[in-house]
Design a protein around this motif. Structure first.
Motif, mmCIF file in Angstrom:
data_model
loop_
_atom_site.group_PDB
_atom_site.id
_atom_site.type_symbol
_atom_site.label_atom_id
_atom_site.label_comp_id
_atom_site.label_asym_id
_atom_site.label_seq_id
_atom_site.Cartn_x
_atom_site.Cartn_y
_atom_site.Cartn_z
ATOM 1 N N ARG A 68 -1.427 12.344 1.039
ATOM 2 C CA ARG A 68 -1.203 10.892 0.995
ATOM 3 C C ARG A 68 0.199 10.619 0.459
ATOM 4 N NH1 ARG A 68 -6.018 7.847 -1.767
ATOM 5 N NH2 ARG A 68 -5.480 6.219 -0.262
ATOM 6 N N LEU A 69 0.613 9.367 0.518
ATOM 7 C CA LEU A 69 1.986 9.029 0.181
ATOM 8 C C LEU A 69 2.098 8.394 -1.194
ATOM 9 C CD1 LEU A 69 3.187 7.484 3.580
ATOM 10 C CD2 LEU A 69 3.440 9.848 2.774
ATOM 11 N N ILE A 70 3.190 8.712 -1.862
ATOM 12 C CA ILE A 70 3.581 8.078 -3.114
ATOM 13 C C ILE A 70 4.954 7.443 -2.877
ATOM 14 C CG2 ILE A 70 4.143 8.378 -5.545
ATOM 15 C CD1 ILE A 70 1.238 8.918 -4.981
ATOM 16 N N VAL A 71 5.092 6.161 -3.206
ATOM 17 C CA VAL A 71 6.365 5.457 -3.033
ATOM 18 C C VAL A 71 7.016 5.287 -4.401
ATOM 19 C CG1 VAL A 71 7.492 3.359 -2.231
ATOM 20 C CG2 VAL A 71 5.526 4.264 -0.983
ATOM 21 N N GLU A 72 8.253 5.730 -4.500
ATOM 22 C CA GLU A 72 8.997 5.619 -5.750
ATOM 23 C C GLU A 72 10.057 4.528 -5.620
ATOM 24 O OE1 GLU A 72 10.684 9.398 -6.625
ATOM 25 O OE2 GLU A 72 8.753 10.330 -7.126
ATOM 26 N N GLY A 73 10.314 3.854 -6.733
ATOM 27 C CA GLY A 73 11.323 2.811 -6.708
ATOM 28 C C GLY A 73 11.878 2.507 -8.079
ATOM 29 N N ASP A 74 13.062 1.942 -8.079
ATOM 30 C CA ASP A 74 13.698 1.521 -9.326
ATOM 31 C C ASP A 74 13.197 0.138 -9.713
ATOM 32 O OD1 ASP A 74 15.244 3.828 -9.600
ATOM 33 O OD2 ASP A 74 16.817 3.020 -8.296
ATOM 34 N N ARG A 87 6.221 4.759 -9.779
ATOM 35 C CA ARG A 87 5.584 5.409 -8.644
ATOM 36 C C ARG A 87 4.339 4.624 -8.262
ATOM 37 N NH1 ARG A 87 3.791 10.555 -8.958
ATOM 38 N NH2 ARG A 87 5.036 11.472 -7.280
ATOM 39 N N ILE A 88 4.201 4.310 -6.970
ATOM 40 C CA ILE A 88 3.068 3.537 -6.472
ATOM 41 C C ILE A 88 2.289 4.390 -5.484
ATOM 42 C CG2 ILE A 88 2.381 1.494 -5.158
ATOM 43 C CD1 ILE A 88 4.835 0.071 -6.197
ATOM 44 N N GLY A 89 0.990 4.422 -5.632
ATOM 45 C CA GLY A 89 0.159 5.183 -4.714
ATOM 46 C C GLY A 89 -1.022 5.799 -5.431
ATOM 47 N N PRO A 90 -1.765 6.639 -4.710
ATOM 48 C CA PRO A 90 -1.511 7.083 -3.335
ATOM 49 C C PRO A 90 -1.878 6.029 -2.301
ATOM 50 C CG PRO A 90 -3.546 8.027 -4.152
ATOM 51 C CD PRO A 90 -2.940 7.299 -5.311
ATOM 52 N N ILE A 91 -1.168 6.056 -1.173
ATOM 53 C CA ILE A 91 -1.426 5.146 -0.067
ATOM 54 C C ILE A 91 -1.449 5.957 1.226
ATOM 55 C CG2 ILE A 91 -0.412 3.110 -1.187
ATOM 56 C CD1 ILE A 91 2.122 3.678 0.451
ATOM 57 N N ASP A 92 -1.892 5.285 2.294
ATOM 58 C CA ASP A 92 -1.982 5.959 3.589
ATOM 59 C C ASP A 92 -0.929 5.476 4.581
ATOM 60 O OD1 ASP A 92 -4.534 7.419 3.000
ATOM 61 O OD2 ASP A 92 -5.251 5.358 2.772
ATOM 62 N N ARG A 93 -0.578 4.193 4.489
ATOM 63 C CA ARG A 93 0.350 3.604 5.447
ATOM 64 C C ARG A 93 1.354 2.716 4.727
ATOM 65 N NH1 ARG A 93 0.640 5.234 10.592
ATOM 66 N NH2 ARG A 93 1.425 3.165 11.096
ATOM 67 N N ILE A 94 2.491 2.481 5.377
ATOM 68 C CA ILE A 94 3.519 1.569 4.855
ATOM 69 C C ILE A 94 3.910 0.595 5.957
ATOM 70 C CG2 ILE A 94 5.878 1.363 3.967
ATOM 71 C CD1 ILE A 94 5.575 4.193 2.838
ATOM 72 N N VAL A 95 4.003 -0.680 5.610
ATOM 73 C CA VAL A 95 4.570 -1.692 6.502
ATOM 74 C C VAL A 95 5.900 -2.121 5.896
ATOM 75 C CG1 VAL A 95 4.325 -3.992 7.490
ATOM 76 C CG2 VAL A 95 2.323 -2.503 7.302
ATOM 77 N N ALA A 96 6.990 -1.802 6.569
ATOM 78 C CA ALA A 96 8.331 -2.155 6.093
ATOM 79 C C ALA A 96 8.762 -3.454 6.751
ATOM 80 C CB ALA A 96 9.318 -1.034 6.408
ATOM 81 N N ALA A 97 8.481 -4.558 6.088
ATOM 82 C CA ALA A 97 8.863 -5.878 6.592
ATOM 83 C C ALA A 97 10.139 -6.310 5.875
ATOM 84 C CB ALA A 97 7.737 -6.880 6.359
ATOM 85 N N THR A 98 11.185 -5.517 6.070
ATOM 86 C CA THR A 98 12.418 -5.673 5.305
ATOM 87 C C THR A 98 13.547 -6.286 6.126
ATOM 88 O OG1 THR A 98 12.806 -3.324 5.799
ATOM 89 C CG2 THR A 98 11.920 -3.860 3.639
#
Length: 315
Positions: free
Chosen positions: A137-143, A150-161
């Motif tokens: 599964r995915l872990i999303v890291e960010g400042d 660190r956010i997760g675990p997740i399965d999918r990402i929607v990048a509405a950027t």
């Protein structure tokens, strides 16, 4: 003549902050959707019963979140997290009943209700830097202001950027573009999302949309470059003016009439001066009158023919 109306939809911004792809973004591209995926239709199986992170603070993110909420109503185990790089969500929440486009106002109100209901985990001030895999599964890291998160675990990402224009089509032509937004230069100061929340823009046509290369025009959302505030109404009038100019009817081409519907939201007051003319912007005129925790449209600016967007600054 060359009329570039190729839009920006097929050139989305990366998920990573700062305009570059996050570490791992290319590696896990098969689990990332850009823009608004068909969550309620052909892509439903990808999201039902799974955890999804939606990144973005615009209308695309709002649509994706509301679709995920509908899936969650029917399919247990469907969860979603919402991350935004900014911390002020006034623009996405919108002006509600003050919005002259009811569907747009309803969209903002619905996503605000969703966020306040606690059904979605909202993380603001999160600048994505990396995507990693742990146990499939995915872990999303960010400042964040408090350091790495660190956010997760997740399965999918929607990048509405958001999206940006593809300038490779016209690379050999002499274009005059705004250095920040990459849209036509004349519109840049009026639609910069760092300065304007409502996209209030004065009437403009073939003259503002032309370039040093004779007979070349940029119209539609591509004329706005990376700015997200474009409305179809603007594009229709742009194209009408350019078509009239090409037909030799300069009087009609110059008689541009553009009155954009009020958003009910405006976060930055003050006017903007472009080519010697000062426009009121979306909060021009004297201090607005308080009403229901917001501010009403600047009637004086409207009476002067300067438009206005109905302000709506949160109390």
């Amino acid at each position: 003549a060359v009329i570039d109306a190729s839009g920006t939809w097929r050139t989305p911004n990366p998920l990573g902050a700062g305009g570059i792809a996050a570490e791992g973004e290319a590696e896990f591209a098969d689990r990332i959707a850009y823009g608004i995926p068909d969550i309620l239709g052909r892509d439903r199986a990808l999201y039902g019963g799974r955890a999804t992170l939606v990144a973005g603070s615009g209308h695309s993110a709002a649509n994706a979140l509301l679709d995920l909420a509908r899936v969650a109503d029917d399919e247990p185990g469907t969860t979603f997290i919402w991350t935004t790089r900014g911390t002020d969500l006034v623009r996405i929440y919108g002006g509600g009943d003050l919005d002259a486009l009811p569907a747009r106002g309803e969209l903002g109100s619905d996503v605000r209700d969703l966020a306040e209901s606690g059904r979605v985990q909202l993380v603001t001030g999160f600048a994505t830097t990396a995507i990693r895999e742990e146990d499939g599964r995915l872990i999303v890291e960010g400042d964040t202001a408090d350091g790495l998160r660190r956010i997760g675990p997740i399965d999918r990402i929607v990048a509405a950027t958001g999206q940006r224009p593809d300038l490779s089509l016209t690379r050999e032509l002499r274009l005059d573009l705004d250095p920040w937004l990459e849209g036509v230069r004349a519109l840049g100061p009026l639609i910069d999302p760092n300065e304007h929340s409502c996209g209030d823009v004065p009437p403009h046509g073939h003259r503002e949309l032309s370039h040093p290369e004779p007979g070349v025009y940029t119209v539609g959302i591509k004329s706005y470059g990376r700015a997200p505030t474009f409305l179809l109404l603007t594009g229709y009038e742009q194209v009408r003016s350019v078509a009239a100019a090409l037909a030799g009817d300069v009087a009609s081409a110059d008689a541009v009439q553009l009155v954009l519907p009020e958003t009910g939201v405006c976060t930055v007051p003050g006017g903007v001066t472009v080519t010697g003319k000062t426009f009121a912007g979306c909060c021009g005129g004297p201090a607005p009158e308080a009403a229901d925790g917001c501010c009403v449209a600047d009637a004086e600016a409207k009476a002067a023919g300067r438009g206005g967007c109905g302000c709506g600054v949160a109390a």
